[in-house]
Scaffold this motif. Sequence first.
Motif, mmCIF file in Angstrom:
data_model
loop_
_atom_site.group_PDB
_atom_site.id
_atom_site.type_symbol
_atom_site.label_atom_id
_atom_site.label_comp_id
_atom_site.label_asym_id
_atom_site.label_seq_id
_atom_site.Cartn_x
_atom_site.Cartn_y
_atom_site.Cartn_z
ATOM 1 N N ASP A 120 -1.397 -5.990 7.204
ATOM 2 C CA ASP A 120 -0.293 -5.851 8.162
ATOM 3 C C ASP A 120 0.785 -6.830 7.722
ATOM 4 O O ASP A 120 0.630 -8.044 7.871
ATOM 5 N N PRO A 121 1.882 -6.366 7.141
ATOM 6 C CA PRO A 121 2.869 -7.245 6.505
ATOM 7 C C PRO A 121 3.778 -8.007 7.457
ATOM 8 O O PRO A 121 4.584 -8.828 7.018
ATOM 9 N N ARG A 122 3.679 -7.790 8.739
ATOM 10 C CA ARG A 122 4.563 -8.476 9.681
ATOM 11 C C ARG A 122 4.210 -9.960 9.783
ATOM 12 O O ARG A 122 3.042 -10.308 9.963
ATOM 13 N N VAL A 123 5.219 -10.818 9.675
ATOM 14 C CA VAL A 123 5.005 -12.257 9.792
ATOM 15 C C VAL A 123 6.122 -12.881 10.630
ATOM 16 O O VAL A 123 7.200 -12.315 10.777
ATOM 17 N N ALA A 124 5.832 -14.057 11.158
ATOM 18 C CA ALA A 124 6.823 -14.832 11.900
ATOM 19 C C ALA A 124 6.696 -16.286 11.465
ATOM 20 O O ALA A 124 5.583 -16.796 11.291
ATOM 21 N N LEU A 125 7.830 -16.939 11.258
ATOM 22 C CA LEU A 125 7.844 -18.327 10.829
ATOM 23 C C LEU A 125 8.595 -19.169 11.853
ATOM 24 O O LEU A 125 9.612 -18.728 12.409
ATOM 25 N N MET A 126 8.095 -20.379 12.110
ATOM 26 C CA MET A 126 8.762 -21.304 13.009
ATOM 27 C C MET A 126 8.929 -22.640 12.299
ATOM 28 O O MET A 126 7.958 -23.330 12.005
ATOM 29 N N PHE A 127 10.180 -22.988 12.004
ATOM 30 C CA PHE A 127 10.497 -24.195 11.252
ATOM 31 C C PHE A 127 10.805 -25.364 12.191
ATOM 32 O O PHE A 127 11.540 -25.212 13.166
ATOM 33 N N LEU A 128 10.249 -26.534 11.861
ATOM 34 C CA LEU A 128 10.555 -27.762 12.581
ATOM 35 C C LEU A 128 11.368 -28.681 11.677
ATOM 36 O O LEU A 128 11.094 -28.766 10.472
ATOM 37 N N ILE A 129 12.341 -29.352 12.255
ATOM 38 C CA ILE A 129 13.159 -30.303 11.509
ATOM 39 C C ILE A 129 12.935 -31.676 12.128
ATOM 40 O O ILE A 129 13.306 -31.896 13.296
ATOM 41 N N PRO A 130 12.302 -32.610 11.430
ATOM 42 C CA PRO A 130 12.010 -33.929 12.000
ATOM 43 C C PRO A 130 13.254 -34.576 12.609
ATOM 44 O O PRO A 130 14.317 -34.613 11.993
ATOM 45 N N GLY A 131 13.112 -35.053 13.830
ATOM 46 C CA GLY A 131 14.205 -35.709 14.506
ATOM 47 C C GLY A 131 15.101 -34.781 15.298
ATOM 48 O O GLY A 131 15.912 -35.235 16.104
ATOM 49 N N SER A 132 14.968 -33.470 15.095
ATOM 50 C CA SER A 132 15.803 -32.501 15.797
ATOM 51 C C SER A 132 14.987 -31.720 16.818
ATOM 52 O O SER A 132 13.826 -31.376 16.578
ATOM 53 N N GLY A 133 15.607 -31.429 17.947
ATOM 54 C CA GLY A 133 14.921 -30.622 18.949
ATOM 55 C C GLY A 133 15.010 -29.137 18.654
ATOM 56 O O GLY A 133 14.233 -28.335 19.166
ATOM 57 N N THR A 134 15.964 -28.738 17.813
ATOM 58 C CA THR A 134 16.144 -27.330 17.506
ATOM 59 C C THR A 134 15.047 -26.809 16.585
ATOM 60 O O THR A 134 14.674 -27.464 15.615
ATOM 61 N N VAL A 135 14.534 -25.646 16.907
ATOM 62 C CA VAL A 135 13.499 -24.978 16.120
ATOM 63 C C VAL A 135 14.099 -23.688 15.568
ATOM 64 O O VAL A 135 14.801 -22.972 16.285
ATOM 65 N N LEU A 136 13.846 -23.385 14.307
ATOM 66 C CA LEU A 136 14.380 -22.160 13.707
ATOM 67 C C LEU A 136 13.256 -21.143 13.535
ATOM 68 O O LEU A 136 12.160 -21.486 13.077
ATOM 69 N N ARG A 137 13.542 -19.894 13.874
ATOM 70 C CA ARG A 137 12.531 -18.839 13.796
ATOM 71 C C ARG A 137 12.993 -17.721 12.871
ATOM 72 O O ARG A 137 14.165 -17.348 12.868
ATOM 73 N N VAL A 138 12.056 -17.197 12.098
ATOM 74 C CA VAL A 138 12.326 -16.089 11.181
ATOM 75 C C VAL A 138 11.234 -15.043 11.350
ATOM 76 O O VAL A 138 10.043 -15.367 11.345
ATOM 77 N N ASN A 139 11.623 -13.793 11.488
ATOM 78 C CA ASN A 139 10.684 -12.676 11.520
ATOM 79 C C ASN A 139 10.951 -11.789 10.314
ATOM 80 O O ASN A 139 12.103 -11.582 9.916
ATOM 81 N N GLY A 140 9.877 -11.273 9.703
ATOM 82 C CA GLY A 140 10.090 -10.446 8.531
ATOM 83 C C GLY A 140 8.863 -9.698 8.071
ATOM 84 O O GLY A 140 7.843 -9.658 8.772
ATOM 85 N N ILE A 141 8.979 -9.114 6.903
ATOM 86 C CA ILE A 141 7.913 -8.316 6.294
ATOM 87 C C ILE A 141 7.516 -8.996 4.977
ATOM 88 O O ILE A 141 8.373 -9.263 4.133
ATOM 89 N N ALA A 142 6.222 -9.260 4.815
ATOM 90 C CA ALA A 142 5.759 -10.046 3.667
ATOM 91 C C ALA A 142 4.978 -9.221 2.658
ATOM 92 O O ALA A 142 4.309 -8.242 3.004
#
Length: 229
Positions: A120-142
Motif C-alpha cells: 500500500d504505497p500511501r504514506v504520511a510524514l510529520m516533520f519536527l523542527i527543534p525549537g519551533s512549535g510548527t510541524v510540517l506534514r506531507v502526504n504522498g505515494i511511495a
Amino acid sequence: QNVDRQGAKVRPARTGPLAMIYNALTEPEWITDEATLAKLYGAPRQAAVVKVASHITDDYAAWINASPFFALASAGPEGLDCSPRGAAGSAVDILTPTTLAIPDRRGNIRIDTLRNVVRDPRVALMFLIPGSGTVLRVNGIAKLTADETWCVRYAVDGTLPRSVMVIAVREVYFQCSRAVMRSALWKGGHTDPATLPSVGAILERMSAREIDGEAYDQEWPTRAAATLW
C-alpha cells in the motif's frame, strides 16, 4: 460487550485503582459519520485551508531542510505503522517540488514500513523542527528502489542504504503549534530518562531473561555508534 435485560449495552465491571472511575462511566454515544463531526466542529478557518499545497513550495522546502527528524506513517493489511526517521541536517532529500527521497538507514530490520509500502504505497510524514512549535506534514505515494546508483548517492562514510524510498508528493501543509506548545516539547524539565525502565530491562523481561538486560544497555552505545549508518 455485555447487555442487560432491556438490551442496553453495559460495560463489564473492573477492579483495581481506576475501577471506581471506569465503572461510573456510561457507554458513550459514538460518532460514526462525517455529518455529525461537521456539526460538532463547524467549518475550518480560511488559514487552515489555504495552507495546503500540492507541491513543496520554497517556504515549505525551507522547513523540510531544517528538520532533522520526522515520523513516517504507512498502512498495510495488518494495520498501521509509524516509524521515526532522522539524520543530522535534513532528514530527507528534496529532488523536485513534487518528489522526496529517503535513504533507509540502519535499524532493527523489522522493515514494517517498507513491507507496508510495497503493498500500500500511501504514506504520511510529520516533520519536527527543534525549537519551533510548527510541524510540517506531507502526504504522498511511495516507491522503493535498491538500484545501486540511487543507493550510492546516499552513502555515508562508505556505507550505502539498502534501499531508497521515493515519494511522489500529493499534499504539503503545516500544523499549528498548539500541540507542541501544550507539551512544552522544547522547554525541557520533562521526565528524567534515568527514572524510566531501560531498553535492556524491557528486553530482559520480554524475553523471559534470555536477553541480559544490563549487558545490552552497556553495549548499546558502542554498538549504535559503530552501526549508525
